[in-house]
Design a protein around this motif. Sequence first.
Motif, PDB file in Angstrom:
ATOM      1  N   ALA A 240      91.622  75.582 -16.773  1.00  0.00           N
ATOM      2  CA  ALA A 240      91.121  76.565 -16.065  1.00  0.00           C
ATOM      3  C   ALA A 240      89.701  76.119 -15.469  1.00  0.00           C
ATOM      4  CB  ALA A 240      90.985  77.886 -16.800  1.00  0.00           C
ATOM      5  N   GLU A 456      95.262  81.119 -16.921  1.00  0.00           N
ATOM      6  CA  GLU A 456      94.065  80.328 -16.394  1.00  0.00           C
ATOM      7  C   GLU A 456      93.480  81.399 -15.471  1.00  0.00           C
ATOM      8  OE1 GLU A 456      94.908  76.322 -14.460  1.00  0.00           O
ATOM      9  OE2 GLU A 456      96.344  75.917 -15.762  1.00  0.00           O
ATOM     10  N   MET A 460      89.284  82.556 -15.741  1.00  0.00           N
ATOM     11  CA  MET A 460      88.490  82.176 -14.762  1.00  0.00           C
ATOM     12  C   MET A 460      87.806  83.503 -14.543  1.00  0.00           C
ATOM     13  SD  MET A 460      90.312  80.025 -11.767  1.00  0.00           S
ATOM     14  CE  MET A 460      91.110  78.568 -12.179  1.00  0.00           C
TER      15      MET A 460
END
Length: 880
Positions: A240, A456, A460
């Motif tokens: 990520a 991911e 984030m």
Amino acid sequence: MSINTQSKLVAIANSQQQNLAEHSFAVGQLAAELLSSLFSDCEDIKNLIDVAFIGGALHDAGKLDPSFKKWIKKQVKKALKTDDGFHIETGKFSFENHVLHNEISALLFKLMFDETGAEMGVNKLNRKRIEDIIFWHHAKRSRKTPVKEYGEIFKRLNNSLGSHAESFASLVAETCRLVDDIKNIASEYGSHYFKHLVYKSKIDIDDIDILYSVPTPAYRSYPNAISNLGEITPIVDRNAKTALVRCAIIAADRMISKLSKEELQFHIENKTLNLLIKQQPTNERLLKSIQGCLEGFEERHPNSLRNVIQRECATKLGVLSGYGCAVLKGAAGCGKSKIALEWAERTKAKTIIWICPRTQVCQSIMEELTSEDYLKNANIELLVSDFKCMNSYDNILTDDQAFTGDVVITTLDQLIKIITTHKSADKIVTFMNAHLIIDEYHEFSNVDGLNLLLGEIIAMRSWRKEKANTLLVSATPNYVFTESFLRVDNFAVSESTNDKAYMFKCRSVPDDMYFSTANPIFDSYPSKDKVTFVISNIASYVQQSFLKQKNNENAVLFHSKFKKDHKIELFNAIFKAFKRNGTKNFDVLKSGSVIQASLNITCDDMFSEITTIENWLQRLGRLDRFAESLIMNLMTMILPSSIIDGKKNSPVAMFLTRINNCNSAIAWFNYLINNDLFDKELTITEIYRIYDDFYRTDDGRASTEKDLVKSLGKGGEILSSPNLEPIAFKPKKSDEKVNIVPRTAIRGSSRYVKLAVCDMTDPLMPIYKNEYTSEEGEPSEMTDDLIQMTQSGIVDFMAKKDERVALNSVIKGVPSSKSRTRVSMLLNAATRAEYPIYLSYTHEDLNSVGENSPDQNSQYYVVCEKQPVGKLSYKKINEI
């Protein structure tokens, strides 16, 4: 004091004639400022800001290649500018024997910076991250002989340099001068990041020799097998972070490259690059639309308990959002969409990206939000593979208009393009600043590859902390997936106000009688007094059932294997019939699993094949959804008796195994048996408590984790495959007009197909019509799964005949002895809609190729007098 932007080194970066040092510095500086603006208070991202600057500053060093310098000076006006950057693409030049500038840039970084980590102040992991980002800031070029090692990059580059006076040593020397120029500009700009640009100016021959055994970076790196969830979460974070920095650099590169040479110099001289990061203004239209929606509900239902519960839940979600991502756990029919909108209004949403697991769910949300009761004055965008439109299906959008609505309803596949493709990577700012609602997110838990990519995305968003503005929505949140993998534990619960009585029933069917009317899936339901839903995990079961019983009941069939126009018509008919106060034009809905979540439809009686606890409760949400029944609501579980005996060799069990659901589905069935929950009167509130209790048992969590770990391992293998790496092909003039599917995709690769039509008005006497799903020369709109096609052998069969049927066959002139070549050519061409693979032939065409009967694996598009039945195999047709 103005900055001296007159570089010592004269080199051009792009068609805007920007100086290479100025361009490189600006991209690095802007990428760093982008990350800083998005993650201002996040310790997890702080060290990545330096990485973004270094990667951005060095990303175009390969443009010092003499071939590029010579070409760009003479042919800028003729240069081919594509979505993937600015590359030599003219004359005799070919990337078959040369290398891309990003490949040269990565080579230079590997030789000049990789060993200076201590002086750079960058650890080994982040140096590797910089290398990966530089290499992948453009897609690979399609080549007959791929570049797999750095030694191959050096070899091809050195061969190219042989025609120039410059040597590789001269290229290294010029790179040193370029970096010095970047450092000087950075110093005068007041940027402190330049201190990290510490290089090695002399390259030993031993360093170059080693490169022949050093592979080029993989786009993503995941293990293809794991033993527990603790192994995978750090790897999700690592990927990520790399994706975030890569997106920031690509976005910065595009912003800078749009400027004229003079505009860039102005921003550098005046230290105003940060002004290129446009702040999204308050979206008054969206907020007013939501406020109007909420006021309308209050006016229609003043002081109702339902409104109060929804408001309290939205308020709690607003508080929880201050700690990061939050989960709305709302019972079926509790009004999750309204709660989500109220949360968005309370947290001042500027744009909402509404993620759904499937196209059908997107369509349902679209119907809901564009209705009079919801956001009729806002711009509601539907962005899925089949439909790209605003507010209605008639208002079609171009690709450039994607993600421009006030609310963008889309699938995870579309959103993933922002962080996995170069064409959309510059939309990272739009994505990170939008409010994100992920509806029915539990459905991603067993989708190989997409579960990792969702991990991911959640990572984030979580790193933005109180600015995460991310809401996960589900009645069945799958606690193992949510808490142990996604690492989200902020839950707000909205209880159901439905006090009606429910009962689970069980019907085990002997395996040898599973396809008879002893199985409720294949039975008929002629009653006019109630609506019955029959849901099978396998679409062909309900197709066969519908055909067998269509004259004995008033049924409608739905699944995912229809032509696009038929899919729209049937979806609208089903919604109209079974919505609240619907027309009830049908008594029975026979469906695959596509209707189990987020469709605001209801029935009086339900039959469902054995499935996971999440799917079971999602399907339950369509049973007396609006709490109007005066009698017991019955939901019957259907399963082969062999599953009760502990066997997993039935088609049903094998299908559940293939989709990573078998262990958890059997655990749910055993839980119901062991706790005497069949034939027991229950309320919706009690059922959701049972759901929570299931996840408090060792078997519940262990079986769910076993299925999830298996899926994540398979997903890791998919995402790490070179087949999923971004590859750029030289564009053709017709590409803008013809639909193209990716050669590889996360959910499974597909190809355009063309099917002969079979009329089964009389199921015992099918009529194979002399027509196809698309006319000759007309682009196809149907696709099919690549793996299923190739494993069935139908493509091998068609590869022997294609040029005698298809007027535009791509294998004309290829000898029949080269069967593998013919198959490969058909599959490659079928990524384009004008070259579909025939999955069946009309009898007329069968005769023309010397065949008396279809191949057993042929797929036909079945129709009947009542409705389209969809894609069905010749073998299944003959079983009816």
